[in-house]
Each structure stands twice: as C-alpha cells, then as structure tokens.
Design a protein around this motif. Sequence first.
Motif, PDB file in Angstrom:
ATOM      1  N   GLY A  33       0.826  -1.205   0.000  1.00  0.00           N
ATOM      2  CA  GLY A  33       0.000   0.000   0.000  1.00  0.00           C
ATOM      3  C   GLY A  33       0.856   1.249   0.000  1.00  0.00           C
ATOM      4  N   LYS A  34       0.438   2.234   0.775  1.00  0.00           N
ATOM      5  CA  LYS A  34       1.121   3.525   0.834  1.00  0.00           C
ATOM      6  C   LYS A  34       2.474   3.408   1.527  1.00  0.00           C
ATOM      7  N   ILE A  35       3.405   4.221   1.045  1.00  0.00           N
ATOM      8  CA  ILE A  35       4.726   4.321   1.657  1.00  0.00           C
ATOM      9  C   ILE A  35       4.936   5.772   2.065  1.00  0.00           C
ATOM     10  N   ALA A  36       5.263   5.991   3.334  1.00  0.00           N
ATOM     11  CA  ALA A  36       5.565   7.333   3.837  1.00  0.00           C
ATOM     12  C   ALA A  36       7.068   7.437   4.067  1.00  0.00           C
ATOM     13  N   ARG A  37       7.612   8.605   3.793  1.00  0.00           N
ATOM     14  CA  ARG A  37       9.053   8.813   3.936  1.00  0.00           C
ATOM     15  C   ARG A  37       9.331   9.857   5.017  1.00  0.00           C
ATOM     16  N   TYR A  38      10.482   9.711   5.662  1.00  0.00           N
ATOM     17  CA  TYR A  38      10.871  10.666   6.691  1.00  0.00           C
ATOM     18  C   TYR A  38      11.182  12.018   6.057  1.00  0.00           C
ATOM     19  N   PRO A  39      10.683  13.095   6.672  1.00  0.00           N
ATOM     20  CA  PRO A  39      11.004  14.445   6.174  1.00  0.00           C
ATOM     21  C   PRO A  39      12.331  14.937   6.755  1.00  0.00           C
ATOM     22  N   GLU A  40      12.797  16.069   6.296  1.00  0.00           N
ATOM     23  CA  GLU A  40      13.983  16.720   6.861  1.00  0.00           C
ATOM     24  C   GLU A  40      13.756  16.953   8.349  1.00  0.00           C
ATOM     25  N   GLY A  41      14.785  16.754   9.129  1.00  0.00           N
ATOM     26  CA  GLY A  41      14.713  17.015  10.561  1.00  0.00           C
ATOM     27  C   GLY A  41      14.120  15.880  11.385  1.00  0.00           C
TER      28      GLY A  41
END
Length: 160
Positions: A33-41
């Motif tokens: 399904g969906k994949i979320a990625r870590y943002p800056e910081g």
Amino acid sequence: MTTDGFTTCLWFDGQAEEAAHFYVSVFKNSSIGKIARYPEGAPQPAGSVMTVEFTANGHRFLGLNGGPEFRFSEAVSFMIFCENQEEIDYYWTRLTENGGEPGPCGWLKDRFGVSWQVVPDRLDAMITDPDPAKAARVTQAFMAMSKFDIAALDKAYAGE
C-alpha cells in the motif's frame, strides 16, 4: 473505533520496505500500500522509508522503520494453519530462507526476526481430543519436531 479489524504494526530497523515486499511474495491475497518517507529534521535520514502499509494473506500490516531500539521476540508470533504437508513445506522453506532460523514445535524466525508458527490445521483437534492417550501421543510427537510432519502426527494420533 473502526469496525474493520486490526492492523499489526511491525517495528524494523531500516528493513520495513524489504520485509513488506518479502511477505507479499510469500502469501496469497497480498499487496503493498502507501509508503511514507521521513522528512527533513526527522530522527531517520530524510527520504528514507518511515512506514509501509501492506497486506499479507488478507491481514493488514504497517511496517515502521523505527530504529534499533526494539527487537522482535517469540512473545508474539503469527500462526499459519496449513491443510497439508505441501503447505507446511512451502511456508517453512520460504520463511526460513536467506537467514531465517528453524525452531522447535513448528516455530521459526524469518530473516527479519519475526516469529511464525507453521501448524497443521488439524493439530488443535488432535491435542484436544477427548481421548487423553491420543492427545498425549500427538503432543509427545510434535514436541520432538522442528518442522511439523503431518504423517508422523497422524501415526501418533492413531497409535501406530
């Protein structure tokens, strides 16, 4: 609270997407399904996978790359009920490949450290049989096994 069941969250140390793809390849009725990625910081590198949603054998999971703080243990395992020896052999082989570890009594760990029980679907009926001698023979037989051998369990159940 929603009424459509549970989602199991599995904590990984950078392997959530790899694990999701592996489980989807092992089980029918599975998808990513969906994949979320870590943002800056964030506490993990920006752009790396934070979570991956996947379904394996119709069960919903969320793989979380949370870091090295937590590890899987045998305190939680997933049971796979198998109709025949062919299914047991398939799941046993697939889940122990590339670094998985066989364990006692139908238990194993896959290469990610997740514990599984690969079990004949009729084992419960055998070990709860009203005849205590049958139940004892089957229990004694499976306690000596790593991967379950249905023919040997059937023989123990029959008293052969």
